[in-house]
Enzyme design. Structure first.
Site, short mmCIF file in Angstrom:
data_model
loop_
_atom_site.label_atom_id
_atom_site.label_comp_id
_atom_site.label_asym_id
_atom_site.label_seq_id
_atom_site.Cartn_x
_atom_site.Cartn_y
_atom_site.Cartn_z
N ASP A 20 34.32 25.34 45.37
CA ASP A 20 34.91 26.65 45.40
C ASP A 20 35.55 27.29 47.71
O ASP A 20 35.79 28.30 47.74
CB ASP A 20 35.06 27.43 44.87
CG ASP A 20 36.24 27.91 43.90
OD1 ASP A 20 36.98 27.84 44.16
OD2 ASP A 20 36.16 29.33 43.61
N GLY A 80 42.09 37.38 38.94
CA GLY A 80 42.14 37.41 37.89
C GLY A 80 41.01 37.99 36.95
O GLY A 80 40.58 39.10 37.69
N GLY A 82 37.82 37.43 37.89
CA GLY A 82 37.24 37.13 38.91
C GLY A 82 38.80 37.45 40.19
O GLY A 82 39.47 36.70 39.83
N ASP A 153 39.01 44.29 30.43
CA ASP A 153 40.46 43.23 30.31
C ASP A 153 41.98 44.57 30.34
O ASP A 153 41.55 45.38 30.35
CB ASP A 153 40.59 42.61 28.47
CG ASP A 153 42.03 41.57 28.32
OD1 ASP A 153 43.33 41.84 29.44
OD2 ASP A 153 41.50 41.19 27.54
N ILE A 199 46.34 37.68 36.35
CA ILE A 199 46.98 39.11 36.64
C ILE A 199 47.65 39.37 37.12
O ILE A 199 49.19 40.03 37.13
CB ILE A 199 45.57 40.58 36.62
CG1 ILE A 199 45.19 40.68 35.63
CG2 ILE A 199 46.30 41.55 37.19
CD1 ILE A 199 43.65 41.42 36.43
N GLU A 201 49.98 36.66 37.05
CA GLU A 201 51.12 35.48 37.60
C GLU A 201 51.91 36.32 36.15
O GLU A 201 53.04 36.32 35.63
CB GLU A 201 50.12 34.48 36.70
CG GLU A 201 49.60 33.06 37.70
CD GLU A 201 49.06 32.39 37.11
OE1 GLU A 201 49.29 31.70 35.98
OE2 GLU A 201 48.01 31.38 38.27
N GLU A 249 43.65 25.19 39.21
CA GLU A 249 41.84 24.71 40.22
C GLU A 249 41.94 23.56 40.07
O GLU A 249 41.33 22.56 40.77
CB GLU A 249 40.97 26.34 40.21
CG GLU A 249 41.12 27.32 40.99
CD GLU A 249 41.20 28.48 40.50
OE1 GLU A 249 40.89 28.44 39.06
OE2 GLU A 249 39.79 29.29 40.74
P1 AMP Z 1 42.08 35.53 34.90
O1 AMP Z 1 40.19 35.10 34.63
O2 AMP Z 1 42.67 33.91 35.55
O3 AMP Z 1 42.12 34.12 33.39
O4 AMP Z 1 42.55 36.24 34.13
C1 AMP Z 1 42.18 37.03 33.57
C2 AMP Z 1 42.07 38.51 33.34
O5 AMP Z 1 44.21 38.58 33.00
C3 AMP Z 1 42.41 38.93 32.57
O6 AMP Z 1 42.05 40.58 32.86
C4 AMP Z 1 43.52 40.25 31.76
O7 AMP Z 1 43.47 40.64 30.93
C5 AMP Z 1 44.12 39.11 32.76
N1 AMP Z 1 45.03 39.43 32.15
C6 AMP Z 1 46.22 37.84 31.54
N2 AMP Z 1 47.66 38.40 30.94
C7 AMP Z 1 48.08 39.66 31.05
C8 AMP Z 1 49.36 40.34 31.21
N3 AMP Z 1 50.39 39.91 30.82
N4 AMP Z 1 49.08 41.63 31.86
C9 AMP Z 1 47.75 42.06 32.62
N5 AMP Z 1 46.73 41.21 32.52
C10 AMP Z 1 47.01 39.99 32.23
#
Ligand code: AMP
Length: 264
Positions: A20, A80, A82, A153, A199, A201, A249
């Site tokens: 990575d 995200g 991370g 979250d 977040i 996307e 990824e």
């Molecule tokens: P990832 O690690 O890329 O899967 O991202 C996870 C993060 O994305 C978590 O903090 C989720 O709360 C956030 N997330 C997923 N969907 C949404 C959304 N519709 N609005 C805000 N945050 C989101």
């Protein structure tokens, strides 16, 4: 250990390691080094940068969805659980917010992001915090979770009325906007800002708030397009394009493996 265990379980299966950090090896000395005595750099105490597989995927996607900016100066925000950002120039990494470990840079779900090492010295020396406890604090109890006292979250925090939740979100937005400007300086300009990961996307609210803080740079968000999670979410007058591109990824890894294992 993973390689050895896999070799023992599947002796005849070839293994391909996809790092990575590899994508960031194109960065200059001043981006890779810490201002420590030189021997530490030579020993490998460097800013490696992470989320490289995601940035590699985005660089490739950019050439398809926005070829006009793919060769230019782009900041990619991988937001995200991370979170990090990367400055690209001509599709190559020139700077990133993460460093030697995955703690540095942006605040994350449970990680601090950038923190004055003096705080750590204080906790170790004055507060006698055990090393393992400090590690847990930095990786697992801080960031959005620590600031809000509620959750890591982003959806939960955006829906919560408490001032601690609002401050945690504002801290995240504020640090993200600051880092975009910092990385644009490292790239020498800004032709596009790309949002990706959970977040990036899916949260039009967070994207909108970050871009609005960058209005002084000439960035302008198209609220309707942003609300639809469209690919292009900036207005026509925006000085740089703002894009929303889903990362992948796993696909990046699969493509690297298939390339490596091609016969001949
Ligand atoms: P990832 O690690 O890329 O899967 O991202 C996870 C993060 O994305 C978590 O903090 C989720 O709360 C956030 N997330 C997923 N969907 C949404 C959304 N519709 N609005 C805000 N945050 C989101």
């Amino acid at each position: 250990q993973g390689i050895k265990a896999a070799r023992a379980a599947f002796p005849n299966v070839p293994q391909v390691a996809c790092f990575d950090t590899a994508f960031h090896r194109t960065r200059s000395f001043v981006e890779e080094a810490y201002a420590l005595p030189r021997r530490f750099f030579d020993e490998g105490i460097r800013r490696f940068g992470f989320h490289g597989l995601s940035y590699q995927f985005i660089a490739k996607q950019l050439a398809v969805v926005a070829p006009d900016v793919a060769k230019g100066k782009v900041v990619v925000a991988h937001l995200g659980s991370g979170a990090s950002m990367c400055a690209l120039n001509g599709g190559r990494s020139v700077a990133s917010t993460m460093g030697f470990s995955t703690i540095d840079g942006l605040p994350m779900g449970t990680r601090t992001g950038a923190i004055d090492p003096g705080v750590l010295l204080h906790l170790l020396d004055q507060k006698h915090m055990p090393l393992k406890e400090l590690e847990t604090l930095l990786y697992k109890e801080s960031g959005l979770k620590g600031l809000s006292g509620l959750s890591n979250d982003m959806r939960t925090l955006l829906a919560d009325e408490s001032s601690a939740a609002k401050e945690a979100v504002e801290y995240f937005v504020h640090r993200c906007a600051r880092e975009v400007a910092s990385l644009a300086t490292a790239a020498g300009g800004l032709d596009a800002l790309v949002f990706t990961a959970g977040i990036g996307e899916r949260s039009s609210a967070i994207r909108g708030r970050i871009v609005r803080k960058l209005a002084w740079l000439g960035l302008a968000i198209d609220d309707a397009a942003n609300g639809r999670n469209s690919t292009l979410i900036s207005t026509r007058v925006s000085r740089a394009k703002v894009l929303c591109i889903p990362t992948n990824e796993e696909r990046c890894i699969a493509e690297a493996v298939s390339e490596r294992l091609k016969p001949g």
